[in-house]
Design an enzyme around this catalytic site. Structure first.
Site, PDB file in Angstrom:
ATOM      1  N   HIS A   1       2.988  -3.670   6.590  1.00 55.27           N
ATOM      2  CA  HIS A   1       1.982  -2.641   6.369  1.00 55.27           C
ATOM      3  C   HIS A   1       1.984  -1.685   7.571  1.00 55.27           C
ATOM      4  O   HIS A   1       2.800  -1.829   8.474  1.00 55.27           O
ATOM      5  CB  HIS A   1       0.595  -3.293   6.263  1.00 55.27           C
ATOM      6  CG  HIS A   1       0.456  -4.225   5.097  1.00 55.27           C
ATOM      7  ND1 HIS A   1      -0.232  -3.884   3.954  1.00 55.27           N
ATOM      8  CD2 HIS A   1       0.936  -5.465   4.872  1.00 55.27           C
ATOM      9  CE1 HIS A   1      -0.188  -4.894   3.095  1.00 55.27           C
ATOM     10  NE2 HIS A   1       0.518  -5.871   3.629  1.00 55.27           N
TER      11      HIS A   1
ATOM     12  N   ARG B   1       0.842   4.453   0.635  1.00 59.74           N
ATOM     13  CA  ARG B   1       0.972   5.488   1.676  1.00 59.74           C
ATOM     14  C   ARG B   1       1.615   5.003   2.953  1.00 59.74           C
ATOM     15  O   ARG B   1       1.895   5.785   3.856  1.00 59.74           O
ATOM     16  CB  ARG B   1      -0.403   6.073   1.978  1.00 59.74           C
ATOM     17  CG  ARG B   1      -1.445   5.100   2.489  1.00 59.74           C
ATOM     18  CD  ARG B   1      -2.817   5.758   2.483  1.00 59.74           C
ATOM     19  NE  ARG B   1      -3.892   4.870   2.910  1.00 59.74           N
ATOM     20  CZ  ARG B   1      -5.170   5.223   2.886  1.00 59.74           C
ATOM     21  NH1 ARG B   1      -5.536   6.418   2.443  1.00 59.74           N
ATOM     22  NH2 ARG B   1      -6.107   4.364   3.295  1.00 59.74           N
ATOM     23  N   GLU B   2       1.857   3.725   3.069  1.00 61.77           N
ATOM     24  CA  GLU B   2       2.410   3.161   4.302  1.00 61.77           C
ATOM     25  C   GLU B   2       3.936   3.178   4.253  1.00 61.77           C
ATOM     26  O   GLU B   2       4.603   2.149   4.148  1.00 61.77           O
ATOM     27  CB  GLU B   2       1.835   1.747   4.506  1.00 61.77           C
ATOM     28  CG  GLU B   2       0.309   1.781   4.651  1.00 61.77           C
ATOM     29  CD  GLU B   2      -0.384   0.450   4.460  1.00 61.77           C
ATOM     30  OE1 GLU B   2       0.308  -0.596   4.406  1.00 61.77           O
ATOM     31  OE2 GLU B   2      -1.629   0.444   4.336  1.00 61.77           O
TER      32      GLU B   2
ATOM     33  N   TYR C   1      -1.328   1.189   9.478  1.00 60.74           N
ATOM     34  CA  TYR C   1      -0.849   1.236  10.855  1.00 60.74           C
ATOM     35  C   TYR C   1      -1.872   0.525  11.727  1.00 60.74           C
ATOM     36  O   TYR C   1      -3.059   0.594  11.433  1.00 60.74           O
ATOM     37  CB  TYR C   1      -0.717   2.697  11.324  1.00 60.74           C
ATOM     38  CG  TYR C   1      -1.997   3.500  11.208  1.00 60.74           C
ATOM     39  CD1 TYR C   1      -2.291   4.200  10.031  1.00 60.74           C
ATOM     40  CD2 TYR C   1      -2.943   3.552  12.231  1.00 60.74           C
ATOM     41  CE1 TYR C   1      -3.495   4.920   9.901  1.00 60.74           C
ATOM     42  CE2 TYR C   1      -4.124   4.256  12.110  1.00 60.74           C
ATOM     43  CZ  TYR C   1      -4.398   4.941  10.939  1.00 60.74           C
ATOM     44  OH  TYR C   1      -5.584   5.655  10.809  1.00 60.74           O
TER      45      TYR C   1
ATOM     46  N   HIS D   1       0.859  -1.191   0.000  1.00 63.97           N
ATOM     47  CA  HIS D   1       0.000   0.000   0.000  1.00 63.97           C
ATOM     48  C   HIS D   1       0.894   1.240   0.000  1.00 63.97           C
ATOM     49  O   HIS D   1       1.739   1.405   0.878  1.00 63.97           O
ATOM     50  CB  HIS D   1      -0.922  -0.011   1.214  1.00 63.97           C
ATOM     51  CG  HIS D   1      -1.915  -1.122   1.182  1.00 63.97           C
ATOM     52  ND1 HIS D   1      -2.218  -1.906   2.278  1.00 63.97           N
ATOM     53  CD2 HIS D   1      -2.656  -1.605   0.149  1.00 63.97           C
ATOM     54  CE1 HIS D   1      -3.126  -2.802   1.918  1.00 63.97           C
ATOM     55  NE2 HIS D   1      -3.405  -2.648   0.621  1.00 63.97           N
TER      56      HIS D   1
ATOM     57  N   ARG E   1      -3.259   4.874  -1.966  1.00 65.98           N
ATOM     58  CA  ARG E   1      -3.129   3.511  -1.396  1.00 65.98           C
ATOM     59  C   ARG E   1      -2.892   2.468  -2.487  1.00 65.98           C
ATOM     60  O   ARG E   1      -2.106   1.537  -2.332  1.00 65.98           O
ATOM     61  CB  ARG E   1      -4.401   3.187  -0.634  1.00 65.98           C
ATOM     62  CG  ARG E   1      -4.578   1.747  -0.173  1.00 65.98           C
ATOM     63  CD  ARG E   1      -5.940   1.563   0.505  1.00 65.98           C
ATOM     64  NE  ARG E   1      -6.262   0.177   0.785  1.00 65.98           N
ATOM     65  CZ  ARG E   1      -5.912  -0.469   1.896  1.00 65.98           C
ATOM     66  NH1 ARG E   1      -5.210   0.144   2.830  1.00 65.98           N
ATOM     67  NH2 ARG E   1      -6.248  -1.730   2.081  1.00 65.98           N
TER      68      ARG E   1
ATOM     69  N   GLU F   1       1.325  -5.128  10.875  1.00 66.94           N
ATOM     70  CA  GLU F   1       0.826  -3.758  10.800  1.00 66.94           C
ATOM     71  C   GLU F   1       1.691  -2.958  11.775  1.00 66.94           C
ATOM     72  O   GLU F   1       1.560  -3.100  12.990  1.00 66.94           O
ATOM     73  CB  GLU F   1      -0.659  -3.705  11.225  1.00 66.94           C
ATOM     74  CG  GLU F   1      -1.619  -4.330  10.242  1.00 66.94           C
ATOM     75  CD  GLU F   1      -1.933  -3.415   9.070  1.00 66.94           C
ATOM     76  OE1 GLU F   1      -1.535  -2.222   9.102  1.00 66.94           O
ATOM     77  OE2 GLU F   1      -2.572  -3.887   8.112  1.00 66.94           O
TER      78      GLU F   1
ATOM     79  N   TYR G   1     -10.085  -7.899  10.623  1.00 64.85           N
ATOM     80  CA  TYR G   1     -11.429  -8.140  10.076  1.00 64.85           C
ATOM     81  C   TYR G   1     -11.288  -9.157   8.939  1.00 64.85           C
ATOM     82  O   TYR G   1     -10.195  -9.453   8.486  1.00 64.85           O
ATOM     83  CB  TYR G   1     -12.085  -6.844   9.546  1.00 64.85           C
ATOM     84  CG  TYR G   1     -11.152  -5.902   8.817  1.00 64.85           C
ATOM     85  CD1 TYR G   1     -10.793  -4.676   9.383  1.00 64.85           C
ATOM     86  CD2 TYR G   1     -10.618  -6.218   7.574  1.00 64.85           C
ATOM     87  CE1 TYR G   1      -9.932  -3.796   8.727  1.00 64.85           C
ATOM     88  CE2 TYR G   1      -9.762  -5.362   6.919  1.00 64.85           C
ATOM     89  CZ  TYR G   1      -9.420  -4.156   7.505  1.00 64.85           C
ATOM     90  OH  TYR G   1      -8.546  -3.295   6.864  1.00 64.85           O
TER      91      TYR G   1
ATOM     92  N   ASN H   1      -3.702  -5.677  -2.177  1.00 62.68           N
ATOM     93  CA  ASN H   1      -3.872  -6.702  -1.154  1.00 62.68           C
ATOM     94  C   ASN H   1      -5.280  -7.279  -1.130  1.00 62.68           C
ATOM     95  O   ASN H   1      -5.697  -7.908  -0.195  1.00 62.68           O
ATOM     96  CB  ASN H   1      -3.531  -6.156   0.224  1.00 62.68           C
ATOM     97  CG  ASN H   1      -2.824  -7.217   1.070  1.00 62.68           C
ATOM     98  OD1 ASN H   1      -2.198  -8.120   0.533  1.00 62.68           O
ATOM     99  ND2 ASN H   1      -2.938  -7.112   2.375  1.00 62.68           N
TER     100      ASN H   1
END
Lengths: 99, 291
Positions: B178, B70-71, B180, B68, B126, B252, B230, B143
Site C-alpha cells: 500500500h 490510487r496507490e 503512503y 487501493h 480508492r 505502506e 490505527y 481492505n
C-alpha cells in the site's frame, strides 16, 4: 490536461487536531463538506494527534480553510495545486504516451 | 522483452496485463500466469506464479499490490519485483535460492476495476467499483472487507481468499503493498494484542526496515498495525494470519505526504530498490529461522 483538468484549484492540506474540541469541530465540517481523506482512511480514525491529510476540492477550499482559521486549527498546505501535481507525477514521456 | 518494458513509469491495467502475458510466453521455466476469477466488472484477476517449476512440495509467498486503486506505487513495485527476480535468478545466489525453494504468487493489481477507474476517471479513487442495492455509495474498501459482519465480501476478495485457503499448506507469508506512510505493519490490526509468534515476526520486520534504510536512508516505522497505524478491522493481513499464514505483513510505501499518492515516476526506482531489500530480507529470514 489529464482527467479533464478536474483537479484545477484543488489542494491537499495537513492538520493535526490537538484537542477533543478540534477533533469534534473537524469531524463536523468534514461531514458537511464531504471532502476526500488521504490519511487516515476514514474519519472515524481521526482523534487527538492524528496526522490528517485532506484533499479539498476548489469549491470547498474557502469554506474549509476559513473554518479552520476561525477554529484556530493549524494546518499546512502539502499540495497547492493538485492538477499540476497530477500532471507532474508522470514524466514527459508518459504524458506524451497518454495523450 | 524485459529490457524494453519501462519499469520506471506507471502503467495502465492493460499495459500490466500485456506485460504478464508476455512474461508467460517468454519465461516458461520460471513464470506461469493464471486467473483466479473475475472482478465485479468482469475483468480477469491475474496471478503471476514465479519460481522454478517442481513437482515436489514448495513453500510459497503471496504478494499483492493495488488493493487501493490510487496507490499506484504498489503495482509498480509488484512489476519491479518480478523483473528483479527474473533478471537476477542466474547472478544472485539469494534470489536463485528463493526461486528454487519457493513460489511467489504475485497479484500486481488486486482491485482491477478501481485501478482502471483511477486511470480513466478519478486519479484518487480508492475503493472497488461494485454497486449495492442497500447502500447508495459506489464500491467498498477492499481492505475492510475480509470476513466482516457489515457486508458480503467483494468478488475480488472472495477469489483471493479462496486461492489462499486452497494453498494454505504452501503459503507461509502474505505481503500486501500500500501507500503512503513508510511503515511495515504486522498483525493484529483489529485489536491491541500480541501475536503468538511475535518474536520471529518482530525480528524479521526490524531487519527488513534496517535493510530498506541501508539503500537510501529512508526510515520506516514498524510494529503491530493497531499500534503503529490505527485499529481497523476486516483487512487482508489479519485475515491471512488468522487463516493459517504465519507471517503476514503490510507495507505502506513512500512517502509521508510530500507527494502522497502522486509519487513522481523518478522516485519509482529508489522506492522499489529499497523495498526489494526488505522483501528479500523477510523471505530469507522466514526460510531459515522461523519454525
Amino acid at each position: 490536461h489529464p482527467y479533464g483538468n478536474r483537479y484545477a484549484g484543488d489542494k491537499v492540506i495537513r492538520l493535526t487536531p490537538r484537542t477533543e474540541e478540534e477533533v469534534f469541530a473537524f469531524k463536523n465540517i468534514y461531514r458537511r463538506l464531504q471532502v476526500d481523506l488521504w490519511q487516515p482512511s476514514s474519519i472515524s480514525y481521526v482523534s487527538e494527534g492524528t496526522v490528517t491529510d485532506v484533499h479539498i476540492p476548489q469549491n470547498a477550499s474557502r469554506t474549509l480553510l476559513t473554518f479552520l482559521q476561525g477554529a484556530r486549527i493549524q494546518y499546512t498546505v502539502l499540495i497547492e495545486d493538485l492538477q499540476k501535481a497530477v500532471e507532474n507525477e508522470n514524466n514527459l514521456q508518459t504524458q506524451r504516451n497518454r495523450r | 522483452s524485459l529490457s524494453e518494458y519501462n519499469y520506471e513509469v506507471y502503467h495502465s491495467l492493460e499495459d500490466i496485463q500485456s506485460w504478464m502475458y508476455h512474461l508467460n510466453q517468454t519465461q516458461p521455466s520460471l513464470v506461469q500466469v493464471f486467473s483466479i476469477g473475475r472482478s465485479y466488472e468482469g475483468r480477469p484477476l491475474f496471478i503471476l506464479q514465479l519460481g522454478r517449476k517442481s513437482r515436489a512440495y514448495k513453500k510459497a509467498v503471496w504478494i499483492d499490490c493495488g488493493i487501493h486503486a490510487r496507490e499506484w506505487i504498489g503495482p509498480a513495485f509488484c512489476q519491479w519485483f518480478a523483473r528483479e527476480a527474473l533478471l537476477t535468478y542466474k547472478t544472485d545466489p539469494a534470489m536463485r535460492k528463493m526461486l528454487n525453494h519457493l513460489y511467489f504468487y504475485i497479484m500486481p493489481v488486486f482491485n482491477v476495476d478501481g485501478y482502471h477507474f483511477s486511470w480513466t476517471h478519478d486519479r484518487f479513487w480508492r475503493k472497488t467499483r461494485s454497486r449495492n442495492s442497500r447502500f447508495h455509495c459506489r464500491g467498498v474498501d477492499a481492505n475492510r472487507n475480509w470476513k466482516v459482519k457489515w457486508c458480503e465480501s467483494e468478488p475480488e476478495v472472495k477469489a483471493v481468499a479462496d486461492f489462499l485457503r486452497q494453498h494454505r499448506k504452501h503459503v507461509r507469508a502474505y505481503l500486501s503493498f500500500h501507500a503512503y506512510a513508510q511503515m511495515l505493519l504486522y498483525p493484529y490490526s483489529y485489536k491491541h494484542a500480541t501475536i503468538p509468534n511475535f518474536g520471529c515476526v518482530e525480528i524479521a520486520a526490524h531487519k527488513a526496515v534496517k535493510a530498506l534504510r541501508s539503500a537510501h536512508g529512508i526510515r520506516y516505522r514498524h510494529g503491530p498495525a493497531s499500534q503503529t497505524l490505527y485499529i481497523s478491522s476486516g483487512n487482508s493481513m489479519d485475515w491471512a494470519y488468522k487463516n493459517g499464514i504465519p507471517y503476514a505483513f503490510a507495507f505502506e510505501l513512500r512517502d509521508t505526504g510530500q507527494f502522497g499518492f502522486l509519487l513522481p515516476e523518478m522516485l519509482i526506482k529508489p522506492t522499489c530498490t529499497e523495498t526489494m531489500l526488505a522483501v528479500k530480507n523477510i523471505t530469507l529470514h522466514l526460510l531459515k529461522k522461523c519454525p
